[in-house]
Design an enzyme around this catalytic site. Structure first.
Site, short mmCIF file in Angstrom:
data_model
loop_
_atom_site.label_atom_id
_atom_site.label_comp_id
_atom_site.label_asym_id
_atom_site.label_seq_id
_atom_site.Cartn_x
_atom_site.Cartn_y
_atom_site.Cartn_z
N GLU A 38 70.24 60.62 53.48
CA GLU A 38 71.08 59.89 52.55
C GLU A 38 71.27 60.80 51.32
O GLU A 38 70.27 61.27 50.76
CB GLU A 38 70.41 58.58 52.13
CG GLU A 38 71.32 57.79 51.21
CD GLU A 38 70.73 56.46 50.75
OE1 GLU A 38 69.65 56.07 51.20
OE2 GLU A 38 71.41 55.82 49.92
N ARG A 264 55.40 60.16 59.16
CA ARG A 264 56.01 60.94 58.09
C ARG A 264 54.97 61.87 57.49
O ARG A 264 53.77 61.66 57.66
CB ARG A 264 56.67 60.06 57.04
CG ARG A 264 55.80 59.10 56.29
CD ARG A 264 56.63 58.10 55.48
NE ARG A 264 57.41 58.73 54.43
CZ ARG A 264 58.72 58.50 54.24
NH1 ARG A 264 59.38 57.68 55.02
NH2 ARG A 264 59.35 59.07 53.26
N LYS A 274 61.77 59.59 47.25
CA LYS A 274 62.92 60.00 46.45
C LYS A 274 63.00 59.20 45.15
O LYS A 274 63.47 59.71 44.14
CB LYS A 274 64.21 59.86 47.25
CG LYS A 274 64.48 61.09 48.12
CD LYS A 274 65.91 61.15 48.56
CE LYS A 274 66.02 60.54 49.92
NZ LYS A 274 67.31 60.77 50.58
#
Ligand code: ATP
Ligand code: MG
Length: 560
Positions: A38, A264, A274
């Site tokens: 994104e 992750r 983020k």
């Protein structure tokens, strides 16, 4: 399709095993993966794991990896991020060729498919507020409640959805929801939102759209449109997989991708969210997304970390199905290992102390030969200037040394690397009693650093000519967080107050000053350093990539 390299790589991790099995069984004849960022921030080292996996699999198995921007939330997304993400993927050494896509390329098709869902009775327009939708969704132990709008007639749903698209309603007035099961054990299946109203300018589609698809709705369908065979995501999406499959099942999609989840990357002393990284930048805790203390790709690059070290780190950590935290020391190890192999050796004095060689003729300059890499003769040699006035490191001298201190002290002899043996004869102090200069003598017979009479010294020190070296600023970076597991909710309290130390009086040899290389160099006995983009010919600036030794905690103890 050749599978030679594929065979070599199979067995490396469970995802590659699945890919290999799907090729062997002819379930797929060609592998297509994607990296789907994104564009709402810069990429970080966690993304590097996903990039290396998706692009790596495509390379190893002769397939294709798309770069697809998941640009479905225009209020948070910016062109700057789209550009930086492309630059960072390239820097890591991967390339998408012609396969650059945007979820927004598919908005028209996604919209048509949503109408199809409405017509088939699989979606409805809900007038409840976001808050009402949230509270009526239930909990892990209680089922949700049906919306009072759930049984709207198809025609009414279609009409409202079209008017949502036409921009008739304000933000948040209505949403389109899938009609699945409000009592499902999986909360993701309790009539998830597919579209929301958002009057926002989109970097690519401008003001065309007043409604935007949700991640869940856009993602799987984009995968299907692109013919993705293996859609790899992180574990938190495992519970979304039934919805991913429900949508693929109900829609006239051209292919049926399969979603696989992996752990992750988490790192000690590091936050990889983020949201946190954006806040660090916005609140001025760092100088920007590319601050060398940031775990971003841009930060690693500015710090002088070679992309090969990042790739090696990702290879070493592997791909697992369970979450864990990797010691940041592992990343540092990979950086040191790569730089030890590749970085040219140079000399710099970070905290200079002046030395006058009393028996060296005034005005004389001598060129000595220094090697550029100890293990790589092809890297060659260079000349360094020796003269009467030199600089050494302040902490290489002690006036009253403890027993095990073998470096310079009054009366003690040491080797100046590539040059001569020198001995300290006296100390010059200022009014405050601080040492400002050392007086030394040298032994002309020890040129090159060896005594013909075979006498030994216990220390070899780096140094620079006062006249021939250049002034430089050196920025020493340490971990951004002082806590091995920083609190993402309240990270400011875990920031390391010593994460940046700026040395303004450093000296570097001319080969450092004149180099145009973007690569890190080893400053002998000090670590690896790289020129910062702030550097100009008038004001040289270098960043420390990493010290020579393990972990910052130990570094504080200094050299032995
Ligand atoms: P956020 O931090 O807001 O959760 P994100 O890091 O998931 O965002 P995306 O742009 O959606 O950001 O990520 C792109 C891809 O990178 C996704 O496939 C995601 O799974 C993967 N990814 C993100 N963070 C990590 C991580 N720490 N380790 C491995 N993969 C990651
Ligand atoms: Mg995400």
């Amino acid at each position: 399709m050749t599978t030679d390299t594929a065979t070599a790589e199979a067995g490396r991790d469970f995802i590659r095993d699945i890919v290999q099995a799907d090729l062997s069984s002819h379930k797929h004849s060609r592998i297509v993966t994607r990296f789907p960022p994104e564009p709402n921030g810069y990429l970080h080292i966690g993304h590097a794991k996903s990039i290396a996996l998706n692009f790596g699999i495509a390379q190893e198995f002769g397939g294709q990896c798309n770069l697809r921007f998941d640009d479905t939330n225009p209020t948070k997304e910016e062109q700057e991020y789209i550009d930086s993400i492309q630059a960072d993927v390239h820097w890591l050494g991967y390339d998408w060729g012609n396969n650059l896509f945007f979820a927004s390329d598919y908005f028209e098709r996604l919209y048509d498919w949503a109408e199809g869902l409405i017509k088939a009775g699989y979606a409805y327009v809900d007038d409840q507020s976001q808050e009402e939708i949230r509270t009526s969704r239930g909990t892990l132990t209680e089922p949700g409640k049906n919306s009072p709008f759930r049984d709207r007639p198809v025609e009414e749903n279609l009409d409202l959805f079209r008017r949502m698209k036409a921009g008739e309603f304000p933000n948040g007035a209505r949403v389109l929801r899938a009609k699945i099961d409000m009592a499902s054990g999986n909360i993701n299946l309790r009539d998830p939102v597919l579209y929301r109203i958002l009057h926002a300018h989109h970097p690519r589609t401008g003001d065309t759209w007043s409604i935007y698809p949700s991640y869940d709705y856009a993602h799987g369908q984009s995968d299907a449109i692109e013919g993705i065979t293996h859609s790899i995501c992180t574990l938190e999406f495992e519970d979304h997989r039934p919805l991913y499959e429900w949508l693929l099942d109900k829609l006239p999609v051209p292919s049926k991708p399969h979603q696989y989840e992996m752990a992750r990357l988490n790192l000690t002393y590091t936050l990889l969210s983020k949201r946190v990284l954006t806040q660090l930048v916005r609140d001025g805790h760092v100088s920007g997304w590319d601050d060398p203390r940031m775990p971003t790709i841009a930060g690693l690059k500015r710090r002088g970390v070679p992309p090969a070290a990042v790739r090696e780190f990702i290879r070493r950590i592997g791909v697992a199905k369970a979450n864990s935290v990797v010691d940041v020391g592992m990343l540092e190890f990979c950086i040191r290992e790569e730089l030890n192999r590749t970085a040219l050796r140079r000399m710099a004095v970070l905290r200079p102390l002046k030395v006058v060689i009393e028996n060296y003729p005034e005005g004389q300059v001598e060129e000595l030969e220094a090697i550029n890499h100890p293990d790589n003769p092809e890297a060659g040699t260079r000349k360094i200037a020796f003269g009467r006035e030199l600089y050494i490191e302040q902490d290489d001298f002690m006036e009253n040394p403890p027993k095990k201190f073998f470096r310079l002290s009054p009366g003690n002899e040491v080797r100046l690397r590539y040059a001569y043996f020198v001995k300290c004869t006296s100390v010059v102090k200022n009014d405050a009693g601080e040492i400002v200069e050392l007086r030394c003598t040298y032994d002309p017979a020890t040129k090159g650093g060896n005594a013909p009479d075979g006498r030994k010294v216990k220390a070899t020190m780096h140094w620079l000519s006062a006249a021939q070296s250049k002034p430089a600023e050196i920025r020493i970076y340490n971990q951004l967080f002082a806590n091995p597991s920083p609190d993402a909710g309240n990270f400011a309290g875990d920031l390391n107050p010593q994460s940046l130390e700026v040395l303004t009086d450093a000296r570097v040899e001319p080969a450092i000053a004149e180099s145009n290389s973007p690569d890190a160099m080893q400053f002998e006995r000090q670590g690896y350093f790289v020129r910062d983009p702030d550097s100009t010919p008038d004001k040289l600036v270098f960043n420390r990539t990493i010290g020579l030794r393990d972990t910052f905690a130990k570094e504080v103890g200094g050299k032995g």
